[in-house]
Design a protein around this motif. Structure first.
Motif, PDB file in Angstrom:
ATOM      1  N   ILE A  39      50.419 -19.395 -17.590  1.00 36.63           N
ATOM      2  CA  ILE A  39      49.922 -18.967 -16.064  1.00 36.63           C
ATOM      3  C   ILE A  39      50.021 -20.294 -15.241  1.00 36.63           C
ATOM      4  O   ILE A  39      49.742 -21.413 -15.763  1.00 36.63           O
ATOM      5  CB  ILE A  39      48.389 -18.679 -16.464  1.00 36.63           C
ATOM      6  CG1 ILE A  39      48.134 -17.414 -17.149  1.00 36.63           C
ATOM      7  CG2 ILE A  39      47.640 -18.393 -14.998  1.00 36.63           C
ATOM      8  CD1 ILE A  39      46.755 -17.175 -17.995  1.00 36.63           C
ATOM      9  N   GLN A  41      49.432 -22.120 -11.321  1.00 36.27           N
ATOM     10  CA  GLN A  41      48.731 -22.199 -10.025  1.00 36.27           C
ATOM     11  C   GLN A  41      49.363 -23.051  -9.085  1.00 36.27           C
ATOM     12  O   GLN A  41      49.110 -24.472  -9.404  1.00 36.27           O
ATOM     13  CB  GLN A  41      47.255 -22.547 -10.542  1.00 36.27           C
ATOM     14  CG  GLN A  41      46.229 -22.708  -9.552  1.00 36.27           C
ATOM     15  CD  GLN A  41      44.739 -23.067  -9.991  1.00 36.27           C
ATOM     16  OE1 GLN A  41      44.565 -23.905 -10.547  1.00 36.27           O
ATOM     17  NE2 GLN A  41      43.680 -22.287  -9.339  1.00 36.27           N
ATOM     18  N   GLY A  46      45.794 -19.611  -6.118  1.00 36.06           N
ATOM     19  CA  GLY A  46      45.116 -18.997  -7.051  1.00 36.06           C
ATOM     20  C   GLY A  46      46.009 -18.828  -8.219  1.00 36.06           C
ATOM     21  O   GLY A  46      47.186 -19.726  -8.123  1.00 36.06           O
ATOM     22  N   LEU A  47      45.456 -18.215  -9.313  1.00 34.53           N
ATOM     23  CA  LEU A  47      46.143 -18.030 -10.732  1.00 34.53           C
ATOM     24  C   LEU A  47      47.366 -16.958 -10.586  1.00 34.53           C
ATOM     25  O   LEU A  47      46.979 -15.930 -10.233  1.00 34.53           O
ATOM     26  CB  LEU A  47      45.136 -17.890 -11.829  1.00 34.53           C
ATOM     27  CG  LEU A  47      44.311 -19.116 -11.871  1.00 34.53           C
ATOM     28  CD1 LEU A  47      42.963 -18.499 -12.236  1.00 34.53           C
ATOM     29  CD2 LEU A  47      44.845 -20.194 -12.473  1.00 34.53           C
ATOM     30  N   TRP A  49      49.922 -14.971 -13.522  1.00 30.91           N
ATOM     31  CA  TRP A  49      50.280 -14.988 -14.768  1.00 30.91           C
ATOM     32  C   TRP A  49      51.830 -14.801 -14.944  1.00 30.91           C
ATOM     33  O   TRP A  49      52.462 -14.207 -13.997  1.00 30.91           O
ATOM     34  CB  TRP A  49      49.637 -13.501 -15.671  1.00 30.91           C
ATOM     35  CG  TRP A  49      50.163 -13.075 -16.798  1.00 30.91           C
ATOM     36  CD1 TRP A  49      49.941 -13.731 -17.825  1.00 30.91           C
ATOM     37  CD2 TRP A  49      51.222 -12.059 -17.096  1.00 30.91           C
ATOM     38  NE1 TRP A  49      50.710 -13.201 -18.801  1.00 30.91           N
ATOM     39  CE2 TRP A  49      51.367 -11.873 -18.491  1.00 30.91           C
ATOM     40  CE3 TRP A  49      51.795 -10.947 -16.125  1.00 30.91           C
ATOM     41  CZ2 TRP A  49      52.158 -11.073 -18.964  1.00 30.91           C
ATOM     42  CZ3 TRP A  49      52.583  -9.828 -16.813  1.00 30.91           C
ATOM     43  CH2 TRP A  49      52.794 -10.251 -18.021  1.00 30.91           C
ATOM     44  N   TYR A  52      53.737 -13.479 -21.683  1.00 34.55           N
ATOM     45  CA  TYR A  52      52.907 -13.875 -23.033  1.00 34.55           C
ATOM     46  C   TYR A  52      54.098 -13.394 -23.947  1.00 34.55           C
ATOM     47  O   TYR A  52      54.707 -12.464 -24.038  1.00 34.55           O
ATOM     48  CB  TYR A  52      51.397 -13.620 -23.230  1.00 34.55           C
ATOM     49  CG  TYR A  52      51.080 -12.290 -22.766  1.00 34.55           C
ATOM     50  CD1 TYR A  52      51.738 -11.142 -23.023  1.00 34.55           C
ATOM     51  CD2 TYR A  52      49.945 -12.093 -21.810  1.00 34.55           C
ATOM     52  CE1 TYR A  52      51.188  -9.730 -22.615  1.00 34.55           C
ATOM     53  CE2 TYR A  52      49.356 -10.927 -21.270  1.00 34.55           C
ATOM     54  CZ  TYR A  52      50.060  -9.790 -21.727  1.00 34.55           C
ATOM     55  OH  TYR A  52      49.677  -8.447 -21.346  1.00 34.55           O
ATOM     56  N   ASN A  62      55.735 -11.119 -16.107  1.00 33.00           N
ATOM     57  CA  ASN A  62      55.471 -10.726 -14.909  1.00 33.00           C
ATOM     58  C   ASN A  62      56.577 -10.087 -14.117  1.00 33.00           C
ATOM     59  O   ASN A  62      57.680 -10.755 -14.076  1.00 33.00           O
ATOM     60  CB  ASN A  62      54.881 -11.843 -14.012  1.00 33.00           C
ATOM     61  CG  ASN A  62      54.207 -11.239 -12.759  1.00 33.00           C
ATOM     62  OD1 ASN A  62      54.661 -10.357 -12.112  1.00 33.00           O
ATOM     63  ND2 ASN A  62      53.165 -11.910 -12.295  1.00 33.00           N
ATOM     64  N   TYR A  96      49.735 -23.551 -17.097  1.00 32.68           N
ATOM     65  CA  TYR A  96      48.926 -23.725 -18.069  1.00 32.68           C
ATOM     66  C   TYR A  96      49.494 -22.699 -19.236  1.00 32.68           C
ATOM     67  O   TYR A  96      50.191 -21.794 -18.970  1.00 32.68           O
ATOM     68  CB  TYR A  96      47.492 -22.967 -17.580  1.00 32.68           C
ATOM     69  CG  TYR A  96      46.789 -23.816 -16.393  1.00 32.68           C
ATOM     70  CD1 TYR A  96      47.104 -23.523 -15.240  1.00 32.68           C
ATOM     71  CD2 TYR A  96      45.885 -25.131 -16.842  1.00 32.68           C
ATOM     72  CE1 TYR A  96      45.990 -24.137 -14.112  1.00 32.68           C
ATOM     73  CE2 TYR A  96      45.060 -25.635 -15.954  1.00 32.68           C
ATOM     74  CZ  TYR A  96      45.137 -25.299 -14.684  1.00 32.68           C
ATOM     75  OH  TYR A  96      44.512 -25.825 -13.373  1.00 32.68           O
ATOM     76  N   PHE A 108      41.755 -14.558 -21.184  1.00 28.69           N
ATOM     77  CA  PHE A 108      42.083 -15.796 -21.719  1.00 28.69           C
ATOM     78  C   PHE A 108      40.994 -16.651 -22.237  1.00 28.69           C
ATOM     79  O   PHE A 108      40.216 -17.049 -21.268  1.00 28.69           O
ATOM     80  CB  PHE A 108      42.968 -16.505 -20.735  1.00 28.69           C
ATOM     81  CG  PHE A 108      44.193 -15.481 -20.507  1.00 28.69           C
ATOM     82  CD1 PHE A 108      44.035 -14.951 -19.194  1.00 28.69           C
ATOM     83  CD2 PHE A 108      45.422 -15.425 -21.213  1.00 28.69           C
ATOM     84  CE1 PHE A 108      45.239 -13.712 -18.743  1.00 28.69           C
ATOM     85  CE2 PHE A 108      46.271 -14.600 -20.887  1.00 28.69           C
ATOM     86  CZ  PHE A 108      46.136 -13.879 -19.864  1.00 28.69           C
ATOM     87  N   TRP A 111      42.556 -22.567 -22.990  1.00 29.39           N
ATOM     88  CA  TRP A 111      43.406 -22.960 -22.133  1.00 29.39           C
ATOM     89  C   TRP A 111      43.645 -24.595 -22.352  1.00 29.39           C
ATOM     90  O   TRP A 111      42.887 -25.293 -22.664  1.00 29.39           O
ATOM     91  CB  TRP A 111      42.880 -23.126 -20.499  1.00 29.39           C
ATOM     92  CG  TRP A 111      42.678 -21.710 -20.004  1.00 29.39           C
ATOM     93  CD1 TRP A 111      41.594 -20.691 -20.617  1.00 29.39           C
ATOM     94  CD2 TRP A 111      43.092 -20.915 -18.922  1.00 29.39           C
ATOM     95  NE1 TRP A 111      41.381 -19.701 -19.974  1.00 29.39           N
ATOM     96  CE2 TRP A 111      42.590 -19.778 -18.856  1.00 29.39           C
ATOM     97  CE3 TRP A 111      44.238 -21.191 -18.099  1.00 29.39           C
ATOM     98  CZ2 TRP A 111      42.747 -18.744 -17.963  1.00 29.39           C
ATOM     99  CZ3 TRP A 111      44.675 -20.464 -17.012  1.00 29.39           C
ATOM    100  CH2 TRP A 111      43.752 -19.085 -17.020  1.00 29.39           C
ATOM    101  N   GLY A 112      45.079 -24.765 -22.183  1.00 27.64           N
ATOM    102  CA  GLY A 112      45.572 -26.199 -21.931  1.00 27.64           C
ATOM    103  C   GLY A 112      44.890 -26.714 -20.894  1.00 27.64           C
ATOM    104  O   GLY A 112      44.300 -26.081 -20.129  1.00 27.64           O
TER     105      GLY A 112
END
Lengths: 121, 108
Positions: A39, A41, A46-47, A49, A52, A62, A96, A108, A111-112
């Motif tokens: 993910i 930013q 904003g975030l 995706w 995965y 995506n 992330y 999620f 998170w890292g």
């Protein structure tokens, strides 16, 4: 306690490939129904995706980035990786890695800390 | 793609006050909605999943409600550490999770 840690170059030149690795500790990346995720930013925004990889090895991206993204896993090292090709300044962001959990599209839970990647010549 | 909108963009409140944040989806997401808190320089933290379930270790002052297209995150009494940005995320549209633009809760 599961922990994730991103690593990779903080500066990438335009048109090159961004490569990041996420190291997972406190649990095996190949156990359980998890979606190992990326993910991003952009600064002050904003975030988004990126994609995965499911524990089975299936990947999902995506659609807006699909042509440029590859996510892979190395179970022997308990790591998964992101490659994003042909980067531009618009790809500058904090990236992330995260663990996705659910029986369908995930939310999620771990998170890292995130790593800032700047695209600039 | 399911689009999430959040309101207000900024919420200015004092410690001890009640915060009510809204998230609206462009189409029904059933109860497949999560809330995250993000503080400056930190990763997002999962607060609520599936509309109303608190994640592990999340204080009881955080609660979520709603279904379909309209959702609410309520913080019953703001603590100093709750001033942050809050994002909602839908997980209804396979395989594409999407996030809202965020609501900033700042100190009045």
């Amino acid at each position: 306690q599961v922990q994730l840690q991103e690593s990779g170059p903080g500066l990438v030149k335009p048109s090159q490939t961004l490569s990041l690795t996420c190291t997972v500790s406190g649990g095996s990346i190949s156990s359980g129904d998890y979606y190992w995720s990326w993910i991003r930013q952009p600064p002050g925004k904003g975030l988004e995706w990126i994609g995965y990889i499911y524990y089975s090895g299936s990947t999902y991206y995506n659609p807006s980035l699909k042509s440029r993204v590859t996510i892979s896993v190395d179970t022997s090292k308990n790591q998964f990786s992101l490659k994003l090709s042909s980067v531009t300044a618009a790809d500058t962001a904090v990236y992330y890695c995260a663990r996705g959990v659910s029986d369908y599209v995930p939310h999620f839970d771990y998170w890292g800390q995130g790593t800032l990647v700047t695209v600039s010549s | 793609e399911i689009v999430l909108t959040q309101s207000p963009a900024t919420l200015s409140l004092s410690p001890g006050e009640r915060a009510t944040l809204s998230c609206r989806a462009s189409q029904s997401v059933s109860s497949y909605l999560a809330w995250y808190q993000q503080k400056p320089g930190q990763a997002p933290r999962l607060l609520i999943y599936d509309a109303s379930n608190r994640a592990t270790g999340i204080p009881a002052r955080f609660s979520g409600s709603g279904s379909g297209t309209d959702f609410t995150l309520t913080i019953s009494s703001l603590e100093p550490e709750d001033f942050a940005v809050y994002y909602c995320q839908q997980r209804s549209n396979w395989p594409l999770p999407t996030f809202g633009p965020g609501t900033k809760v700042d100190i009045k």
